[in-house]
Each structure stands twice: as structure tokens, then as C-alpha cells.
Design an enzyme around this catalytic site. Sequence first.
Site, PDB file in Angstrom:
ATOM      1  N   HIS A 109      -8.968   0.523 -20.082  1.00 27.69           N
ATOM      2  CA  HIS A 109     -10.058   1.487 -20.158  1.00 27.69           C
ATOM      3  C   HIS A 109      -9.643   2.856 -19.624  1.00 27.69           C
ATOM      4  O   HIS A 109     -10.046   3.885 -20.161  1.00 27.69           O
ATOM      5  CB  HIS A 109     -11.263   0.967 -19.367  1.00 27.69           C
ATOM      6  CG  HIS A 109     -12.483   1.816 -19.493  1.00 27.69           C
ATOM      7  ND1 HIS A 109     -13.312   1.780 -20.590  1.00 27.69           N
ATOM      8  CD2 HIS A 109     -13.024   2.747 -18.657  1.00 27.69           C
ATOM      9  CE1 HIS A 109     -14.305   2.632 -20.431  1.00 27.69           C
ATOM     10  NE2 HIS A 109     -14.155   3.242 -19.266  1.00 27.69           N
ATOM     11  N   HIS A 169     -20.076   1.993 -22.875  1.00 24.27           N
ATOM     12  CA  HIS A 169     -20.375   1.129 -21.737  1.00 24.27           C
ATOM     13  C   HIS A 169     -20.737  -0.238 -22.284  1.00 24.27           C
ATOM     14  O   HIS A 169     -21.755  -0.831 -21.941  1.00 24.27           O
ATOM     15  CB  HIS A 169     -21.495   1.724 -20.872  1.00 24.27           C
ATOM     16  CG  HIS A 169     -21.094   1.912 -19.444  1.00 24.27           C
ATOM     17  ND1 HIS A 169     -21.902   1.627 -18.374  1.00 24.27           N
ATOM     18  CD2 HIS A 169     -19.933   2.353 -18.898  1.00 24.27           C
ATOM     19  CE1 HIS A 169     -21.270   1.888 -17.243  1.00 24.27           C
ATOM     20  NE2 HIS A 169     -20.078   2.341 -17.538  1.00 24.27           N
TER      21      HIS A 169
END
Length: 739
Positions: free
Chosen positions: A42, A88
Amino acid sequence: MTEPLHRSLGLTDDEATEIHDILGRDAVPLELAMYAVMWSEHCSYKSSRIHLKRLPTEAEWVLVGPGENAGVVDVGDGIAAAIRIESHNHPSAIEPYQGAATGVGGILRDIFTMGARPIALMDPLRFGPLDDARSRWIAEGVVSGVSGYGNSVGVPTVGGEAVFDPTYIDNPLVNVLCLGILPTDRLVLAHATGVGNLAVLLGSATGRDGIGGASVLASAGFSDDDESKRPSVQVGDPFEEKRLIEACLELLDAKLVVGIQDLGAAGLSGATSETASRAGMGMDVDVSAVPLREADMEPFEIMTSESQERMLAIVEPADVDRVYEICRRWEVQATVIGKVTEPDTDGVGWLRLLDGFDGEELGRIPADSLHEDCPLYDRPRRPPADLGARRSDDPSRLDPPADLGATVVGMLTDTTWISSQYDHQLFLNTVEAPGGDAAVLRLKHPGTGVDTGRGLALTTDGNHRWCAVDPRAGTALTVAESILNLAVVGARPLAVVNCLNFGNPEHPEVMWQLSESIDGMAEACTAFGVPVIGGNVSLYNESRGANIDPSPVIGLLGIIDRLVRRPPGVRFVDGGRILLLGEPSTALAGSRWAFDQGHRGGMLAELDTVAHTQVADLVRSLVIGGLLHGAHDVSTGGLGVALAEMAVKSGIGFNVARIADHAELLSEAPSRVVVCVDAETVPAIERAAEAAGVPCSRLGVATGDRLVVKDLLEVSLAHAAAEWRDRLPRALGEGTAQG
């Protein structure tokens, strides 16, 4: 046998060896934890960076491209626009409300970090099917999280998407885009320059919530027996965020900040190393000075916590008292936790973790090794073994639907039921509300509030079906759809941001999909002259042993040079003539209808970028000229759904002929727009189309209380409108939109 610490943190054996070589010794647990979050998928983009370099990123109006917190473009009148999109996904699958809410909070900080005031949010969302109970629970929580945070912090959510499909069962996609504006002279970057300058932590105290949150959750696959490895999801406080926005913007206006960085994924590990690395400097960090809201936190917890509503500002020592004064006025906590240091004689900027500036050294890491010099993988790529067979299996061989009217109505969903829970009129800038092809905002000067007479347009688009058939062509078609969505509101495109949502990068087919998708985006953006100024890559989107279909989401920002009237909108007027601008098509590969039949094969309709540009330019000129009463691009569901959506949104039916068969009605081929015009205007439209080299077909007339396509379908407008309006509220437990 006890698992080695580096493996439990998500680092591979090779990565642990590389860390040892960088440090020249074994890493202490604090250092390993920081490498684990910063080298996560990420944060480091270690599987995608090699491919992202192929995207076009430059144009004369681009002020800041990829690599900073947000991309920034010059929009004239001394104004710049900052834009960013993030995901998210994984936190929202675990705790939908807070996962979505903190996604909104994080993207807002990315924008005001650049010195911009956030003025609009968009939320492209994807969930499992409506008949799946868990998918409904996730959807309800996510929508509540977006509205709860966005409404409270005072930034309007002006558009987005909502897709429900089996590919997203247990793996929702929660992408959030934010747009902000700033005076061009207020632009600030996240650089820790100036030896002796101070790193001031602003905002919330640090807790254990979100330790390794987004950085870990979005960087590996988790099975049912891995629950103990799942970190907690961050908890957001929109009121703290609002105070933080105002305090930071005042600090920037007062020129009290040298550089500024939000604390997102990886928390202080990211903010300190990134600001130091970008400036080629080092930083001493006093871990003991960080304000805490929980007792007995270990240094590794403090440095990797992803507690929300925090910023790191780089401030000259002489200005610290004024910074404190402004922060006190906004009730924002401010604490010096670091000092900028010069690099050593070898040019290495060291990040030193200390227990007090004159106390024990807890860790010592080259800042570049956490940020710029993280691993870079060229993972194996392989197309599906049956790709040739799938592409030769065209859905034109399928039997036509037995009830074409029911087929079209079954594809209608009014997603404004979701956006009705958001406040889209905050700031009173919104000209085109959610539910159209693109959002439109008045462009006001951020310093004076004076209306410039121009507008900004925003759209987010994605189509996993197109990309499942052909990720390269499907992504190019998605970019093309965004171009038309801006054209129907009279806007010309300025810049693209993207959110690349894919499965497990350790699977060669997924890496092939990602690489192909990036190439498709690069080709389309180059052809349309639109730079890619930022984005996000979300990998490991897999559940129940299956990867999601490739789901790149395109965010496109456009400018309206003279905003003198509202766009025509997705609607008919009674008695209006319905025209199709663009070439008719019968291509069904990748269409919603084909996928509903379980058919995932065939070849997507070809995108002719020259012809597409001609259609977009023509439509834009007609909108600007005020010649259209309604306009809607043809995309998901094809011409049938485009016509039906214009009917149900305006309460006026249609009577259409000259459509040969179901394929022509359901094809999702690109470069087509349905327009509604006065009867006496038709010849002028046809002449303009001919001059532009764009095919123009007369389809029929907007009138009555039925949806009629001669010899193909006839449906009651009331029935179609009820199904369109009530599908979401009925599925999500609220009955109908009418109560």
C-alpha cells in the site's frame, strides 16, 4: 517453531536480508516495524511502480504531478486545483462505517496538505449483490460513514458511483476522490527543508487504533484463520478534522510552514521519512514527545499508529510560537517532535528515533530506504490460458431476451438514493447535483470568494465488465467514457487521477491485468491529451479464493470556460426530438446484458480516439451553445438504458423507431451520446454533426407515459420509474423512496 518477527510483520526473508544490508546490522524491532509498514504494498507500490512509469504525466498546466500528496493543475485566474483519489477497501470490509469515514478524512488531508481548501468529494463505491445480506450491511455502513464524516466536516459529496456485483462479495471497493482549490502562490510541498527547522505534530493524540491499518490490510491476502493478524481500523473525528483544516490553511496563509505532510498510512513512519527523503535531509524524532491518548505505548506502536486527524508541519524555530498561537485559537494540539538534520558526508539523511532529543537512540534508519529506495518488483505476468477461446466466443450468438422491456428496466437503479444522504450543497457551489453524467461546480477565487464565471467538472467512472473481457481496451474505454461525461456538461478535460483496484499481485494473471490496464490508460490519455497527475493502487482485493475483476476507476477533472447556464442534464422535454450522435453499434462483448447471461467472452468494440474526440467536441459545443434540452452518454446498459434513464428522470416517455434489434439497443460501444432538442433545431444539429464528421441519427420523439421502441419493447413509464427509484431503498431495508 516460532515465526520470525519479520515474517509476522509481513516482510519476506529477502526483504529482511536487504534491511540487514542497508543497516549493516540486524534491525531492532522498532526499525523492522517501520520497514514493514513503509515497504508494504500500500505504501511502497513495489509491484506497480515499474508499470506506472509508463503513464503520461506532463502538460503545461500541470503544477504538481504524481509523487506528492495530490496532483495540482493551474486553472487560470491565479487559481490552482488539487485533486486526489484513494482507496479504503480493506478497512471498509472489516468495519464499514469507520473504514469509509477515515477514507474520507485521509483524502481531505491529502488535499489541504497542498495548501488547498477541499471543496468537493466523490465516492465511487462497489459492493456485492443486493441479495447478499453481508453486502447490504457493508453498503449501509459505508454510505453512513461517507455521509457522517463528509457532512460533519463540511465538504459536499457531489457525485460518485454505486455498483453491485458478485465480484465484490466480501471485498467492497471504497474509493474516495477529493478536489480542492488554492491561490497558486499558496502551493506547498511535503519537504523537510532547512537544517534546524522543527517538525511540529498537529492534531489528535496518538492511540493504538489503526496500528499498521491501511498499510497492512491492503498489502496481503487474509484467510479466515488469519483474523489475529488483522490490525484495528482507524477511528475518525470529523470535528477535529475541521479544526485541523482551518488551522493548517491559516498557517499556510501566514507563510509559517516550510513543508507539510498528512499522517496517513504508516503514520509517523511515513510522514517523517517522506518529508526528510524528499528534501534530501535527515530528521531526529523524539518519540517520547508524541502526545498519546493511551498509556504504555511502545515506540513501534507510536511510530506505526494510523490514528487520524494528524499533520506534520516543518516550521522555522523563530515561527514556532506563532504556530502555537494559531493552533490554540483553533483548539488544535501542536507539539515539536522532531528536528531537520543535514545529511552525512555520504549524502545519507538519517532518521534517528530518540527517547528525548538528548536521550537514548532507539533506532537509526536512512530516510531514503523507507521512502525512495524501497523494493521494486517486476512480478511475473501471464495472460489467462483460455484468453484466445474467450475472445472468439462472441455474445452475439446468445438468444435475444424473451422480454426486452423487462431486461432494460431490470438494469435501472437510481443511485441518488445514496447521494441523498450526503449534503451536496455545502459552499453553495454545486451547479449539477449527483445523478448526472458529471458534477459541475462554480469556480470561485479561494482568496476572495469572487465568482470567476467559470466552472469545474468532475466525474468518476469504472467498468469491471469491460476490463474483465480486456483490461487494456476496457481501461481505454473507461477513460473515453469520462471524456464524454465531461462533454455533456460542457467541460473540456484537464487531468486524470486513477484508483487501480486489482486482485493478488502474486498471481501472474492479476499482474498481466494490471500491466495491460496501465497501458490502456496510457494510450487513451496520450491520444486525448490528458495527463495523469496522481492515483492509487489497491492490490490483494480477493475473497473466497477469487480475485475481483480488474476495476480501474478513472477520476477526470475538467474546466468550463464560460458557465452561463446549467448543463442540459439527463432528461427529456415533452415533444423534444431524440437524436443519437455517433455511430450505431451491435457489439455486445462486455455489456451488462451479456454478463447477466453469464457470458464473459468476445472482443470489445474498438475505440477510435479521433472519432471519439470529434463526438466530444461536437457535444461540448452544442451544450455551450445552449442547443440541447437533454444529453446523456451511452455506456452501461447501452442505448436502451440511456433512453430509459432520460425518461424516468424527466417523467416523460419516448417513442423510438429505427433500432434494428436487441443488440443495437444493448450494445455499450463507445463514442455515442443521446440528445434531446426542439424539432426546429434538428436541421442545425444535423449540419453541425456533418461538419464535425459525426454520424447523426433521428431516433424518435419524447412524449407520453410509455417507453416504446418500435417492434422491440413497450413499458409503462410509471413501472420503469418505480423500479428505478425503489430498487436500492427496497433492498437496503428502507421500503421505497416514496415512504
